[in-house]
Design an enzyme around this catalytic site. Structure first.
Site, PDB file in Angstrom:
ATOM      1  N   TYR A   2       3.680  -1.638   0.242  1.00 28.84           N
ATOM      2  CA  TYR A   2       4.961  -2.305   0.507  1.00 28.84           C
ATOM      3  C   TYR A   2       6.043  -1.274   0.822  1.00 28.84           C
ATOM      4  O   TYR A   2       6.750  -1.371   1.828  1.00 28.84           O
ATOM      5  CB  TYR A   2       5.343  -3.146  -0.713  1.00 28.84           C
ATOM      6  CG  TYR A   2       6.600  -3.957  -0.537  1.00 28.84           C
ATOM      7  CD1 TYR A   2       6.575  -5.172   0.137  1.00 28.84           C
ATOM      8  CD2 TYR A   2       7.820  -3.508  -1.054  1.00 28.84           C
ATOM      9  CE1 TYR A   2       7.725  -5.921   0.299  1.00 28.84           C
ATOM     10  CE2 TYR A   2       8.976  -4.247  -0.900  1.00 28.84           C
ATOM     11  CZ  TYR A   2       8.932  -5.453  -0.223  1.00 28.84           C
ATOM     12  OH  TYR A   2      10.074  -6.192  -0.059  1.00 28.84           O
ATOM     13  N   LYS A  27       7.872  -0.682   4.439  1.00 32.25           N
ATOM     14  CA  LYS A  27       9.320  -0.912   4.589  1.00 32.25           C
ATOM     15  C   LYS A  27      10.028   0.373   5.017  1.00 32.25           C
ATOM     16  O   LYS A  27      11.025   0.326   5.741  1.00 32.25           O
ATOM     17  CB  LYS A  27       9.908  -1.446   3.275  1.00 32.25           C
ATOM     18  CG  LYS A  27       9.485  -2.885   2.952  1.00 32.25           C
ATOM     19  CD  LYS A  27      10.159  -3.912   3.871  1.00 32.25           C
ATOM     20  CE  LYS A  27       9.971  -5.341   3.350  1.00 32.25           C
ATOM     21  NZ  LYS A  27      10.598  -6.338   4.227  1.00 32.25           N
ATOM     22  N   SER A  58      14.047  -3.016   2.216  1.00 31.50           N
ATOM     23  CA  SER A  58      13.940  -3.190   0.762  1.00 31.50           C
ATOM     24  C   SER A  58      14.579  -2.009   0.031  1.00 31.50           C
ATOM     25  O   SER A  58      14.601  -0.882   0.548  1.00 31.50           O
ATOM     26  CB  SER A  58      12.463  -3.272   0.364  1.00 31.50           C
ATOM     27  OG  SER A  58      12.330  -3.117  -1.030  1.00 31.50           O
TER      28      SER A  58
END
Ligand SMILES: [Zn+2]
Length: 655
Positions: free
Chosen positions: A552, A556, A539
């Site tokens: 998140y 990632k 990401s």
């Protein structure tokens, strides 16, 4: 054999003989015991008025490249019957001139090339002509004194034609044999070691005669069905399978998909004491040889030496039977017998591998039946060679095998049901790869039901699920070359202060540990892959994290570090590992119109402005990400590993 003729269905075509021709051809094509994968051909002779108002007798014959199973009226080439018939009177006619003359006889330059058996169809005076490679009849013909045996079984309303090379040579022989023959007493014509023709004054008559002849032959064959060996098999050792598939790919010079047949019949055959001898005696009909080569490879346990032996023998076959103008084809086996496991068929894509598997299955049945009747005595190597290296047969394969860049490659995509994962599946397929499509959503099984795809329900937070899914991929396609590790979850915004343990654990488990499980399970097979590559979908949040996305972003970032270590560890095995950082990909499930509008309102801009809020001012779609992911798995990036690439339209915080 049961007749599939349906008077109600046929009545629809009363006023359209060509449509009726297509209909009864499809009836033949529907039965794999009559024809397999493009085999066989049919014709009808019809008067057609030309532009000058004159009536001409036109032979509509199956076009090359069409399959009887789904042929339609445009699949028939319309040729002037007289011009075709006259060709049989020539003393000799080479392939180039035959095809040129047949094309010149066509009244439609856009029609497909006519079948190689066109001249034989023209010689038969009946209006309707059907030609198949019916297993039962050809099996009996492949025994010593098969001709006498067939006459006894079928009665003397058939004409026996000794084997001749298909095309002009066969037509010439037929022309000689039928000179002065009383056609009214014949129902059909048996081509020894090849197939059968029937004919009639109506479509139904010709079709029913085919069924009747085949049924008589099947009565004999069924008395010997007990000779077909059956046994329960062991599942293949998947690493050995991946190794075998790589060795065959290397020998062929291009990647191959492998298809294991572990049916009781395939296993039983593989366990016969005489398997290496009976399996390599030859094939059912020469029509199969372009798909299967004259004989399979019989595995002894050491893949490398088995392949070397096979290649040596194939080259000596070529040396013995070739003429000066022949060029050797690849010397890789098309199918193999694996003792206790069954058979393995190979092809440049999943569809072709399953064609070979079907043909191999019919061949092992025929060989055992014929051996039980008397002895399996198929066509000899010179005749098989002549057909294998026949220009007109090789042309058929060229039509089938186009070569997209990832042809023969085997890929696995996680999170494949929607969004970036689904787009990756699409891109991989369009480039020729076979794809295993994993998703936590069980709907993926239906979604990807196909020849070159398999849907597998898989939760990447379960090591057992991931292991089973990877094994299922190898079991289905024979190996693994490309992994696109994409499955992820995007939680609602949450500051660290509010973070609950469950959310944190879940997000890290899916977005980081899930990728570890996939890479861990895939690595033993990627070792045997062809230019193997892993692409991890991370990401923009890795180089440019945002508030409210701690779990998140951290997960990632962990994934990115995992991929970098994987690149270091797997480099010596030739496996490349690269990372993509997409951003603001809005055509995925989580971004509904409503969510988009909310976010746009939040920033006081329109939805369009929100979607293109990057340096290039462009929208980034799932397809854009997928195209880059697939490119990174392909030859363009063959010298790149450990790299991270943004796919975000340019982000000023990253640049
Ligand atoms: Zn044929």
């Amino acid at each position: 054999m049961k007749s599939r003729w349906d008077n109600d269905a046929a009545r629809e075509f009363t006023d359209d003989p060509l449509a009726l021709r297509a209909y009864s051809s499809r009836l033949l094509g529907a039965d794999p015991n009559l024809v397999l994968h493009g085999g066989g051909n049919t014709s009808v002779k019809l008067p057609v008025e030309n532009l000058h108002g004159e009536s001409e007798e036109i032979l509509y014959v199956k076009g090359s490249g069409w399959d009887l199973a789904d042929i339609e009226p445009p699949g028939f080439a319309p040729l002037r019957l007289d011009a075709v018939r006259r060709l049989a009177g020539l003393d000799s006619l080479d392939d180039t001139n035959m095809m040129r003359s047949l094309r010149a006889a066509s009244i439609n330059p856009d029609a497909p090339n006519p079948s190689v058996e066109t001249i034989t169809h023209a010689l038969i005076p009946h209006q309707w002509v059907d030609h198949t490679h019916a297993d039962a009849i050809v099996t009996i013909s492949n025994t010593p004194n098969g001709d006498a045996r067939l006459l006894e079984v079928l009665g003397d309303e058939v004409l026996i034609v000794p084997y001749a090379m298909p095309g002009f040579i066969l037509a010439k022989l037929v022309a000689e044999l039928v000179a002065g023959v009383d056609w009214s007493r014949l129902d059909g014509m048996i081509l020894m070691n090849h197939g059968v023709f029937t004919f009639g004054n109506t479509a139904q008559e010709s079709y029913e005669r085919m069924i009747a002849l085949v049924t008589r032959a099947e009565c004999v064959v069924s008395q010997h069905s007990g000779s077909i060996a059956t046994a329960q098999g062991d599942p293949p050792d998947l690493k050995q399978l991946a190794e075998l598939r790589r060795a065959v790919s290397t020998a062929a010079g291009f990647p191959q998909v492998a298809r294991v047949d572990s049916s009781d019949e395939a296993v039983g055959f593989s366990l016969r004491d005489d398997v290496s001898e009976i399996a390599t005696r030859g094939g059912l009909t020469p029509d199969h040889v372009i798909h299967t080569k004259p004989s399979p490879m019989v595995l002894s346990g050491d893949v490398e030496s088995d392949i070397a032996d096979f290649q040596r023998e194939y080259k000596s076959y070529f040396g013995r039977y070739s003429a000066a103008d022949h060029q050797i084809l690849d010397a890789a086996p098309r199918w193999a017998v694996w003792r206790g496991v069954g058979t393995v068929s190979f092809g440049p894509n999943a569809g072709r591998a399953s064609v070979v598997a079907d043909i191999a299955g019919h061949n092992i049945t025929a060989a055992q039946i014929a051996d039980s009747i008397d002895a399996w005595q198929p066509l000899g190597p010179q005749d098989l060679f002549d057909v294998e290296y026949w220009v007109l047969e090789q042309a058929k394969l060229k039509r089938i095998v186009s070569s997209p860049p990832l042809q023969g490659k085997i890929a696995l995509v996680t999170g494949a049901a929607s969004g970036i994962g689904a787009a990756c599946v699409c891109a991989l397929r369009s480039q020729g790869a076979a794809v295993a499509c994993l998703d936590i959503d069980g709907g993926v099984i239906e979604q990807y039901l196909g020849v070159d795809t398999i849907g597998i329900q898989c939760d990447v937070t379960s090591s057992a699920d991931v292991d089973v899914a990877v094994d299922a991929t190898i079991g289905r396609f024979g190996g693994l070359d490309i992994v696109i590790s994409n499955a992820g979850t995007f939680p609602a915004g949450m500051n660290i202060e509010e973070m609950d343990d469950d959310t944190w654990t879940k997000v890290v488990d899916v977005n980081m540990s899930g990728h570890m499980r996939v890479i861990r399970a895939a690595t033993p097979y990627l070792k045997f892959g062809i230019d193997p590559a892993i692409v991890a979908i991370a990401s923009k949040n890795v180089p440019a994290p945002g508030p409210g996305a701690a779990a998140y972003s951290a997960a990632k970032a962990g994934l990115t570090q995992l991929a970098r270590v994987a690149a270091l560890e797997l480099g010596e095995l030739g496996v490349r590992v690269n990372v993509l950082h997409p951003n603001a990909v809005f055509d995925t499930g989580i971004w509904t119109e409503e969510v988009l509008q909310n976010r746009a309102d939040h920033y006081g801009i329109t939805v369009d402005q929100y979607k293109t809020n990057n340096v290039l001012g462009v929208e980034v779609t799932s397809k854009d990400v997928a195209n880059l992911a697939v490119a990174m798995a392909g030859p363009l990036f063959s010298r790149t590993t450990g790299a991270q690439l943004p796919v975000d339209g340019g982000n000023d915080r990253v640049i």
